[in-house]
Scaffold this active site. Structure first.
Site, PDB file in Angstrom:
ATOM      1  N   LYS A   1       9.785   5.857 -19.672  1.00 61.39           N
ATOM      2  CA  LYS A   1      10.547   5.032 -18.835  1.00 61.39           C
ATOM      3  C   LYS A   1      10.161   3.544 -19.085  1.00 61.39           C
ATOM      4  O   LYS A   1      10.919   2.592 -19.316  1.00 61.39           O
ATOM      5  CB  LYS A   1      10.733   5.407 -17.673  1.00 61.39           C
TER       6      LYS A   1
ATOM      7  N   CYS B   1      14.137  -3.919 -13.087  1.00 60.37           N
ATOM      8  CA  CYS B   1      13.539  -2.981 -13.745  1.00 60.37           C
ATOM      9  C   CYS B   1      12.797  -3.839 -14.895  1.00 60.37           C
ATOM     10  O   CYS B   1      11.581  -3.751 -15.037  1.00 60.37           O
ATOM     11  CB  CYS B   1      14.820  -2.190 -14.437  1.00 60.37           C
TER      12      CYS B   1
END
Ligand code: SAJ
Length: 424
Positions: free
Chosen positions: A214, A268
């Site tokens: 991720k 993010c």
């Protein structure tokens, strides 16, 4: 088969995930500390903006499959989707796992033999093992994968979310999922769970690799954007149109350069690479540099503004600086959303509000009131009015309303087009 699922954290990821499980007729209890969010969801409404989500939540609540609460109850599976911010404190810069720790404290009392616990929050490498350790300390009567392996009472996995804000519902169903179990059984059971609604492939790995996967995806995008941003600054020096340059280079079959912008925003891509850098600072040189290049881009845009202002005043000696009107187009962190968090456009416009003495017009079609930091130093207005009045225009976000606007029909004395939509 899982009949009861509890989702801890009902934000941008937790709520859509809870709603999708509930839409497949699984009983879901969503848990959040935010009482007003819980109340809103129990009325069948949503407290966040995300296309398609409202109808799914409404139906799931109406049919009795989705319920929200501030209190955790027993369930067969627990999904943790809470924030993991990157903070600076007396221990230096580091990821803050306190929300995961609080989730562990909340679910520990109701854990039962056979439960599956999944961490979905973007996490630094080792966070899943840390979660398992916290649960073990809180429930010494149960066994966990780090000690009991395949025979553990509780299964634990990391399955990071990878969906794009604005397309969350569709991507939750169609994207492939990385499934990082602490043991093979933990992974298999997680695949069973996600297959309730996921149509993409569920690819099995271990928890540490899933955590790093991720972070790698977002760091990779950050590095690619930094390359584009660096090119835009080089091209400004060399008097080359960077948008034309990138379009030409991308004609090469093995080149795919991303688009420069005013900087990288959101919670993010602008954050996750720091999880890698803070853990392995000596090795993560490129990732670190890319973060700095992207973080510094808004300052470069402000320098461009100062230059254009100086040029404008030289070219218009009859005007004082107080008489120069400036328009900032867009405040959101990217196109066609209302999310202003970590937005480079917002930081540029706020800085201009501080340093410019004349009128400041702000066009942001996705909000109704200006954020507090403008403190009366800016005026929210529509695109046409701003374009007619402004002497200097900063195009900061590529919203559809700006893309559709025919900029050629208007004389813009000075334009800083950070997205390249009127400069190509
Ligand atoms: N940006 C550019 N140039 C580009 C592309 C993006 O300047 O060519 C800027 C955007 O304007 C924005 C920022 O980058 O300020 C981030 O936007 P984004 O659309 O690239 O990504 P996010 O932050 O909305 O979502 C990302 C996604 N990650 C990847 O594409 C690898 C999403 O799939 C993740 O699930 C999400 O982060 C997350 O939650 O981690």
């Amino acid at each position: 088969m899982f009949e009861t699922i509890s989702v801890i954290g009902l934000g941008y990821i937790g709520l859509p995930t809870a709603a999708l499980f509930a839409s497949r007729k699984v009983k879901v209890l969503g848990v959040d500390v935010n009482e007003s969010a819980v109340e809103t969801i129990n009325q069948g409404k949503i407290h966040i903006i995300e296309p398609e989500l409202d109808a799914i939540v409404y139906k799931a609540v109406q049919q009795g499959y989705l319920q929200a609460s501030t209190q955790v109850k027993p369930a067969q599976a627990f999904l943790i989707a809470v924030p993991t911010p990157f903070i600076a404190d007396k221990e230096g810069n580091h990821p803050d796992l306190s929300f995961i720790e609080k989730s562990a404290q909340a679910i520990a009392p109701v854990l039962e033999v056979g439960n599956l616990v999944i961490l979905e929050s973007t996490s630094p490498v080792g966070a899943t093992e840390q979660l398992a350790q916290w649960l073990k300390e809180l429930r010494p009567d149960l066994t966990f994968p780090q000690d009991a392996g395949e025979d553990a009472d509780i299964n634990i996995a990391h399955c990071p979310e990878r969906v794009l804000p604005g397309k969350v519902v569709r991507e939750l169903v169609s994207n492939d999922r990385v499934i990082g179990g602490m043991t093979a059984k933990c992974s298999e059971r997680s695949v069973d769970l996600y297959k309730t609604f996921v149509e993409g492939d569920c690819i099995i790995t271990n928890a540490r690799t899933a955590e790093m996967a991720k972070l790698t995806e977002n760091a990779s995008r950050d590095v690619s954007i930094a390359f584009a941003n660096e090119l835009s600054m080089i091209c400004e020096q060399l008097d080359i149109n960077v948008w034309e340059l990138i379009a030409l280079a991308n004609r090469h079959p093995r080149v795919n350069i991303l688009q420069p912008g005013p900087g990288v925003g959101g919670h993010c891509i602008a954050v996750d690479p720091w999880f890698i850098v803070s853990r392995t600072p000596k090795e993560a040189r490129l990732i670190n540099l890319a973060r700095h290049i992207n973080d510094d881009k808004p300052l470069w845009v402000i320098d461009q503004f100062k230059q254009k202002l100086a040029e404008f005043l030289i070219e218009n000696p009859n005007k004082t600086v107080e008489e120069v009107s400036v328009a900032c187009l867009g405040l959101a962190f990217k196109a066609d959303i209302d999310d202003l968090r970590e937005s480079p456009a917002l930081s540029i416009a706020s800085e201009i509000a501080q340093l410019h003495q004349g009128r400041l017009l702000i066009v942001e079609p996705n909000i109704k009131v200006l954020p507090q930091q403008f403190d009366q130093r800016g005026q929210l207005c529509n695109l046409n009015d701003a374009m007619i009045e402004a002497d200097i225009v900063l195009l900061l976000v590529d919203h559809k309303q700006f893309k559709r606007f025919d900029a050629k029909k208007i004389n813009i004395p000075k334009l800083i087009d950070t997205r390249g939509i009127w400069s190509t």
